[in-house]
Write an enzyme that holds these catalytic residues in place. Structure first.
Site, mmCIF file in Angstrom:
data_model
loop_
_atom_site.group_PDB
_atom_site.id
_atom_site.type_symbol
_atom_site.label_atom_id
_atom_site.label_comp_id
_atom_site.label_asym_id
_atom_site.label_seq_id
_atom_site.Cartn_x
_atom_site.Cartn_y
_atom_site.Cartn_z
ATOM 1 N N ASP A 67 -11.955 49.451 111.392
ATOM 2 C CA ASP A 67 -12.656 49.966 110.209
ATOM 3 C C ASP A 67 -12.815 48.909 109.125
ATOM 4 O O ASP A 67 -12.250 47.815 109.221
ATOM 5 C CB ASP A 67 -11.931 51.208 109.661
ATOM 6 C CG ASP A 67 -10.406 51.027 109.591
ATOM 7 O OD1 ASP A 67 -9.939 49.884 109.659
ATOM 8 O OD2 ASP A 67 -9.695 52.037 109.459
ATOM 9 N N ASN A 136 -1.470 61.562 106.325
ATOM 10 C CA ASN A 136 -2.179 62.823 106.604
ATOM 11 C C ASN A 136 -2.580 62.940 108.075
ATOM 12 O O ASN A 136 -3.323 63.839 108.454
ATOM 13 C CB ASN A 136 -3.419 62.945 105.716
ATOM 14 C CG ASN A 136 -4.440 61.837 105.970
ATOM 15 O OD1 ASN A 136 -4.251 61.006 106.857
ATOM 16 N ND2 ASN A 136 -5.521 61.834 105.201
ATOM 17 N N HIS A 138 -4.341 60.698 109.816
ATOM 18 C CA HIS A 138 -5.603 60.049 110.214
ATOM 19 C C HIS A 138 -5.334 58.854 111.132
ATOM 20 O O HIS A 138 -4.259 58.267 111.098
ATOM 21 C CB HIS A 138 -6.450 59.661 108.996
ATOM 22 C CG HIS A 138 -5.965 58.487 108.207
ATOM 23 N ND1 HIS A 138 -6.320 58.282 106.894
ATOM 24 C CD2 HIS A 138 -5.163 57.432 108.522
ATOM 25 C CE1 HIS A 138 -5.777 57.170 106.466
ATOM 26 N NE2 HIS A 138 -5.062 56.635 107.419
ATOM 27 N N GLU A 143 -10.438 60.969 108.963
ATOM 28 C CA GLU A 143 -9.592 61.839 108.157
ATOM 29 C C GLU A 143 -9.477 63.218 108.802
ATOM 30 O O GLU A 143 -10.259 63.546 109.708
ATOM 31 C CB GLU A 143 -10.203 61.977 106.750
ATOM 32 C CG GLU A 143 -10.376 60.655 106.012
ATOM 33 C CD GLU A 143 -9.052 60.074 105.488
ATOM 34 O OE1 GLU A 143 -7.973 60.470 105.966
ATOM 35 O OE2 GLU A 143 -9.125 59.210 104.600
HETATM 36 P P1 PGA Z 1 -0.439 51.650 106.555
HETATM 37 O O1 PGA Z 1 -1.747 52.518 106.832
HETATM 38 O O2 PGA Z 1 -0.202 50.840 107.798
HETATM 39 O O3 PGA Z 1 -0.779 50.786 105.384
HETATM 40 O O4 PGA Z 1 0.665 52.614 106.290
HETATM 41 C C1 PGA Z 1 -1.913 53.098 108.085
HETATM 42 C C2 PGA Z 1 -3.145 53.977 108.090
HETATM 43 O O5 PGA Z 1 -3.508 54.534 107.036
HETATM 44 O O6 PGA Z 1 -3.753 54.135 109.158
#
Ligand code: PGA
Length: 255
Positions: A67, A136, A138, A143
């Site tokens: 992404d 959450n 995702h 999302e």
């Molecule tokens: P993080 O994010 O590795 O910074 O915790 C992971 C994500 O949101 O997929």
């Protein structure tokens, strides 16, 4: 689906790096799906060490990132282009031409998303996709509520995700509202998945991902349907799991 609980973030990172290195050693032209965020930084550090100290060769490897924020220039310190250069690409012998991160500055974003899908197919498909997970549930920027069959497209970021990522920006207003993300259907076509999580803040999402019902409300639960998925967590992220899980993968010896 295999779930491994490691003692520490370092152990989790080493395990993931070893699995990726194994793929690259067996298949020098491997196509790797990569992730950003704080979670995979340790995995990239270990891959850099394997390259520098043990000669792990990335010269023929191709990569596709999950992404990118819409609207950030590639040299913006919070862009995922910048992140990948800083945390991995600048430190290994990968050909920059073989690295792909979605272009959040593309003029025609839907057309770009279609092209990104085509590039993945043309490269032979993803041999492995590395994933983090949001608090959450995702995966990439898919999302809760994302279609489980979705393809690469633009998504509006959840307020929770924007707040989680605000720590990287000067203030909330600077946090992008949109991102290009590989779809869940795109991710599921990878031949292997490795999902990483560390810290207590991921424990509830990991419990749902490993032991809850498959639901678009927790997109990571789709991993349960993948034929070759490994979830690697540290003790804190695994603290809400109800079943016992090993620390080491099963070793399958095929004679
Ligand atoms: P993080 O994010 O590795 O910074 O915790 C992971 C994500 O949101 O997929």
């Amino acid at each position: 689906m295999e779930v491994l609980i490691k003692e520490s973030y370092e152990e989790m990172s080493k395990q993931a790096a070893e699995m990726i290195a194994d793929i690259v050693r067996r298949k020098p032209r491997a196509v790797l799906g990569l992730a950003t965020g704080s979670t995979p930084v340790g995995t990239y550090k270990e891959l850099i060490r394997l390259h520098k100290e043990e000669g792990l060769d990335f010269s023929k490897v191709t990569t596709f990132n999950l992404d990118e924020y819409v609207g950030l220039q590639h040299d913006h310190p919070q862009s995922y282009h910048y992140f990948m250069a800083e945390n991995l690409f600048n430190h290994i012998n990968i050909n920059p031409k073989n690295t792909h991160v979605p272009d959040g500055t593309a003029k025609d974003i839907p057309a770009f998303c279609q092209t990104y899908e085509e590039w993945i197919v043309k490269a032979g498909g993803l041999d492995v996709q590395l994933l983090g997970i949001g608090g959450n549930g995702h995966i990439a920027f898919n999302e809760p509520g994302s279609s489980l069959g979705s393809r690469t497209r633009v998504k509006t970021l959840d307020e929770k995700t924007r707040q989680d990522n605000a720590r990287f920006f000067k203030n909330m207003d600077e946090v992008p509202k949109y991102a290009i993300t590989m779809g869940i259907g795109t991710i599921m076509e990878a031949r292997q998945l490795i999902l990483l999580a560390n810290k207590e803040s991921k424990a509830a999402a990991i419990a749902q991902t490993c032991e809850g019902p498959v639901t678009a409300m927790v997109p990571a639960t789709i991993v349960q349907l993948h034929p070759k998925a490994t979830i690697i967590v540290d003790k804190a992220a695994g603290s809400k799991l109800s079943r016992e899980y090993p620390a080491e993968p099963h070793i399958l010896v095929v004679s």
